[in-house]
Design a protein around this motif. Structure first.
Motif, mmCIF file in Angstrom:
data_model
loop_
_atom_site.group_PDB
_atom_site.id
_atom_site.type_symbol
_atom_site.label_atom_id
_atom_site.label_comp_id
_atom_site.label_asym_id
_atom_site.label_seq_id
_atom_site.Cartn_x
_atom_site.Cartn_y
_atom_site.Cartn_z
ATOM 1 N N ILE A 197 0.850 -1.199 0.000
ATOM 2 C CA ILE A 197 0.000 0.000 0.000
ATOM 3 C C ILE A 197 0.883 1.246 0.000
ATOM 4 O O ILE A 197 1.703 1.420 0.905
ATOM 5 C CB ILE A 197 -0.971 -0.012 1.206
ATOM 6 N N PRO A 198 0.778 2.083 -1.010
ATOM 7 C CA PRO A 198 1.600 3.295 -1.045
ATOM 8 C C PRO A 198 1.292 4.197 0.146
ATOM 9 O O PRO A 198 0.163 4.195 0.657
ATOM 10 C CB PRO A 198 1.189 3.963 -2.366
ATOM 11 N N PRO A 199 2.273 4.951 0.605
ATOM 12 C CA PRO A 199 2.026 5.861 1.728
ATOM 13 C C PRO A 199 0.902 6.839 1.429
ATOM 14 O O PRO A 199 0.710 7.281 0.289
ATOM 15 C CB PRO A 199 3.366 6.586 1.885
ATOM 16 N N GLY A 200 0.143 7.176 2.466
ATOM 17 C CA GLY A 200 -0.908 8.169 2.360
ATOM 18 C C GLY A 200 -0.544 9.389 3.180
ATOM 19 O O GLY A 200 0.612 9.796 3.242
ATOM 20 N N SER A 201 -1.531 9.932 3.864
ATOM 21 C CA SER A 201 -1.305 11.102 4.716
ATOM 22 C C SER A 201 -1.068 10.661 6.155
ATOM 23 O O SER A 201 -1.318 9.507 6.527
ATOM 24 C CB SER A 201 -2.530 12.017 4.662
ATOM 25 N N ILE A 202 -0.602 11.590 6.971
ATOM 26 C CA ILE A 202 -0.449 11.303 8.395
ATOM 27 C C ILE A 202 -1.780 10.865 8.989
ATOM 28 O O ILE A 202 -1.853 9.935 9.800
ATOM 29 C CB ILE A 202 0.125 12.528 9.134
ATOM 30 N N LYS A 203 -2.857 11.502 8.551
ATOM 31 C CA LYS A 203 -4.199 11.130 9.028
ATOM 32 C C LYS A 203 -4.531 9.695 8.639
ATOM 33 O O LYS A 203 -5.067 8.923 9.448
ATOM 34 C CB LYS A 203 -5.237 12.088 8.463
ATOM 35 N N ASP A 204 -4.217 9.319 7.399
ATOM 36 C CA ASP A 204 -4.467 7.945 6.940
ATOM 37 C C ASP A 204 -3.744 6.931 7.826
ATOM 38 O O ASP A 204 -4.328 5.944 8.278
ATOM 39 C CB ASP A 204 -3.979 7.752 5.500
ATOM 40 N N HIS A 205 -2.463 7.181 8.047
ATOM 41 C CA HIS A 205 -1.649 6.241 8.818
ATOM 42 C C HIS A 205 -2.112 6.183 10.272
ATOM 43 O O HIS A 205 -2.152 5.107 10.881
ATOM 44 C CB HIS A 205 -0.176 6.636 8.760
ATOM 45 N N THR A 206 -2.484 7.336 10.809
ATOM 46 C CA THR A 206 -2.980 7.388 12.185
ATOM 47 C C THR A 206 -4.237 6.554 12.333
ATOM 48 O O THR A 206 -4.374 5.768 13.286
ATOM 49 C CB THR A 206 -3.255 8.846 12.596
ATOM 50 N N GLU A 207 -5.164 6.698 11.397
ATOM 51 C CA GLU A 207 -6.410 5.936 11.471
ATOM 52 C C GLU A 207 -6.144 4.437 11.373
ATOM 53 O O GLU A 207 -6.769 3.633 12.073
ATOM 54 C CB GLU A 207 -7.369 6.381 10.365
ATOM 55 N N ALA A 208 -5.214 4.047 10.519
ATOM 56 C CA ALA A 208 -4.887 2.629 10.378
ATOM 57 C C ALA A 208 -4.368 2.064 11.695
ATOM 58 O O ALA A 208 -4.780 0.976 12.132
ATOM 59 C CB ALA A 208 -3.862 2.424 9.270
ATOM 60 N N TYR A 209 -3.473 2.799 12.355
ATOM 61 C CA TYR A 209 -2.913 2.317 13.616
ATOM 62 C C TYR A 209 -3.956 2.314 14.734
ATOM 63 O O TYR A 209 -3.936 1.432 15.601
ATOM 64 C CB TYR A 209 -1.700 3.144 14.017
ATOM 65 N N LEU A 210 -4.879 3.271 14.723
ATOM 66 C CA LEU A 210 -5.935 3.280 15.738
ATOM 67 C C LEU A 210 -6.862 2.077 15.564
ATOM 68 O O LEU A 210 -7.316 1.476 16.549
ATOM 69 C CB LEU A 210 -6.721 4.591 15.681
ATOM 70 N N HIS A 211 -7.134 1.707 14.303
ATOM 71 C CA HIS A 211 -7.910 0.485 14.055
ATOM 72 C C HIS A 211 -7.126 -0.738 14.525
ATOM 73 O O HIS A 211 -7.692 -1.660 15.137
ATOM 74 C CB HIS A 211 -8.235 0.350 12.567
ATOM 75 N N ALA A 212 -5.821 -0.739 14.241
ATOM 76 C CA ALA A 212 -4.983 -1.881 14.635
ATOM 77 C C ALA A 212 -4.952 -2.045 16.150
ATOM 78 O O ALA A 212 -4.911 -3.168 16.662
ATOM 79 C CB ALA A 212 -3.569 -1.698 14.094
ATOM 80 N N ALA A 213 -4.975 -0.927 16.864
ATOM 81 C CA ALA A 213 -4.943 -0.986 18.328
ATOM 82 C C ALA A 213 -6.118 -1.785 18.874
ATOM 83 O O ALA A 213 -6.001 -2.446 19.914
ATOM 84 C CB ALA A 213 -4.952 0.421 18.914
ATOM 85 N N LYS A 214 -7.230 -1.758 18.175
ATOM 86 C CA LYS A 214 -8.447 -2.438 18.653
ATOM 87 C C LYS A 214 -8.626 -3.824 18.044
ATOM 88 O O LYS A 214 -9.598 -4.510 18.356
ATOM 89 C CB LYS A 214 -9.658 -1.568 18.332
ATOM 90 N N ASN A 215 -7.689 -4.234 17.188
ATOM 91 C CA ASN A 215 -7.819 -5.522 16.504
ATOM 92 C C ASN A 215 -7.157 -6.623 17.333
ATOM 93 O O ASN A 215 -5.934 -6.649 17.465
ATOM 94 C CB ASN A 215 -7.171 -5.443 15.121
ATOM 95 N N PRO A 216 -7.935 -7.568 17.868
ATOM 96 C CA PRO A 216 -7.340 -8.614 18.717
ATOM 97 C C PRO A 216 -6.453 -9.584 17.953
ATOM 98 O O PRO A 216 -5.740 -10.381 18.572
ATOM 99 C CB PRO A 216 -8.568 -9.332 19.290
ATOM 100 N N LEU A 217 -6.454 -9.527 16.619
ATOM 101 C CA LEU A 217 -5.613 -10.429 15.821
ATOM 102 C C LEU A 217 -4.190 -9.899 15.661
ATOM 103 O O LEU A 217 -3.321 -10.603 15.154
ATOM 104 C CB LEU A 217 -6.234 -10.639 14.433
ATOM 105 N N ILE A 218 -3.952 -8.659 16.084
ATOM 106 C CA ILE A 218 -2.636 -8.027 15.964
ATOM 107 C C ILE A 218 -1.995 -7.939 17.342
ATOM 108 O O ILE A 218 -2.618 -7.469 18.297
ATOM 109 C CB ILE A 218 -2.761 -6.620 15.346
ATOM 110 N N ASP A 219 -0.750 -8.394 17.448
ATOM 111 C CA ASP A 219 -0.032 -8.374 18.721
ATOM 112 C C ASP A 219 1.060 -7.319 18.787
ATOM 113 O O ASP A 219 1.280 -6.705 19.834
ATOM 114 C CB ASP A 219 0.609 -9.744 18.982
ATOM 115 N N ILE A 220 1.780 -7.135 17.682
ATOM 116 C CA ILE A 220 2.951 -6.259 17.635
ATOM 117 C C ILE A 220 2.800 -5.304 16.448
ATOM 118 O O ILE A 220 2.403 -5.726 15.361
ATOM 119 C CB ILE A 220 4.246 -7.081 17.476
ATOM 120 N N ILE A 221 3.122 -4.049 16.657
ATOM 121 C CA ILE A 221 3.126 -3.066 15.564
ATOM 122 C C ILE A 221 4.562 -2.969 15.060
ATOM 123 O O ILE A 221 5.469 -2.557 15.778
ATOM 124 C CB ILE A 221 2.630 -1.696 16.051
ATOM 125 N N GLY A 222 4.767 -3.383 13.799
ATOM 126 C CA GLY A 222 6.110 -3.493 13.245
ATOM 127 C C GLY A 222 6.644 -2.192 12.664
ATOM 128 O O GLY A 222 5.906 -1.429 12.036
#
Length: 239
Positions: free
Chosen positions: A109-134
């Motif tokens: 996925i090509p880089p987006g905006s800071i807002k895009d990346h922030t939203e992705a990580y906030l979703h990841a924070a709530k995803n129980p299938l993800i353990d580590i942010i690489g």
């Protein structure tokens, strides 16, 4: 001061197209580096050099112990959009793997905006299938660190301090320092990883540890600073 680590959970093998060593070579390198555990975490299917889902489903054939080294079954998931969606099925993650790392890769996925990346990580924070942010310090995927880091901590995610970033993404080093400082501020646990793509890099953390030590980063927040800490994290994760 953090002098040594006991595990390396981010290593690739030749199953990832741009990895150049076998599983057994990585295990042997982990033992030579004085580690007690090593994780096998190849790229997932959305990456052009990723392994098919069947690879991850079949990781159960790996023995739990090889030559005195604990072998952990992992995967480096890809974010496939800015909603934080990932590229392995829940069944594979929940029933076949010990842990997951989720990362942005430009080949997916090509880089987006800071807002895009922030939203992705906030979703990841709530995803129980993800353990580590690489390797979230990657410069082209910059996000709102102050907003995201506390949310990762509240949801039990580990923030990776990636040795490879200091070697191949040198423009990202300052972001890594900022992230580490915020992890200290909010008592968010980290894991230090080699991101090895060749066996000689397994268990090599010199630059990452130098950065953490320059900040007087607390050892108790580094989950792979000891096997007891790592095992405690796995127990909390399973609950």
């Amino acid at each position: 001061m953090i002098k040594r680590l006991t595990a390396d959970l981010h290593t690739h093998t030749d199953v990832s197209g741009h990895g150049y060593s076998t599983v057994y070579e990585n295990i042997t390198a982990a033992k030579a580096a004085g580690l007690l555990a090593v994780g096998i975490s190849n790229h997932c299917p959305a990456h052009p050099d990723g392994a098919p889902e069947g690879h991850f489903r079949n990781l159960r054939v790996l023995p739990e112990w090889v030559d005195g080294i604990r072998v952990l079954r992992g995967a480096e998931l890809n974010f496939i959009n800015f909603d934080g969606e990932i590229d392995l099925s829940p069944d594979t993650i929940e029933n076949r793997l010990d842990y997951t790392i989720a990362s942005f890769h430009e080949d997916v996925i090509p880089p987006g905006s800071i807002k895009d990346h922030t939203e992705a990580y906030l979703h990841a924070a709530k995803n129980p299938l993800i353990d580590i942010i690489g390797h979230s310090g990657t410069a082209c995927y910059e996000y709102d660190f102050e907003r995201v880091i506390p949310e990762l901590g509240k949801n039990g995610k580990l923030v990776e301090i990636n040795e490879g970033t200091f070697r191949v993404r040198k423009d990202s080093a300052q972001n890594c320092r900022t992230i580490a400082r915020l992890c200290m501020k909010y008592s968010v646990s980290v894991i230090v990883s080699s991101d090895a793509h060749f066996c000689r890099s397994v268990g090599q953390f010199d630059e990452a540890l130098a950065m953490l030590n320059s900040l007087n980063f607390p050892k108790q927040l580094v989950v792979n600073a000891g096997m007891e800490q790592l095992e405690s994290w796995f127990l909390r994760k399973r609950r």
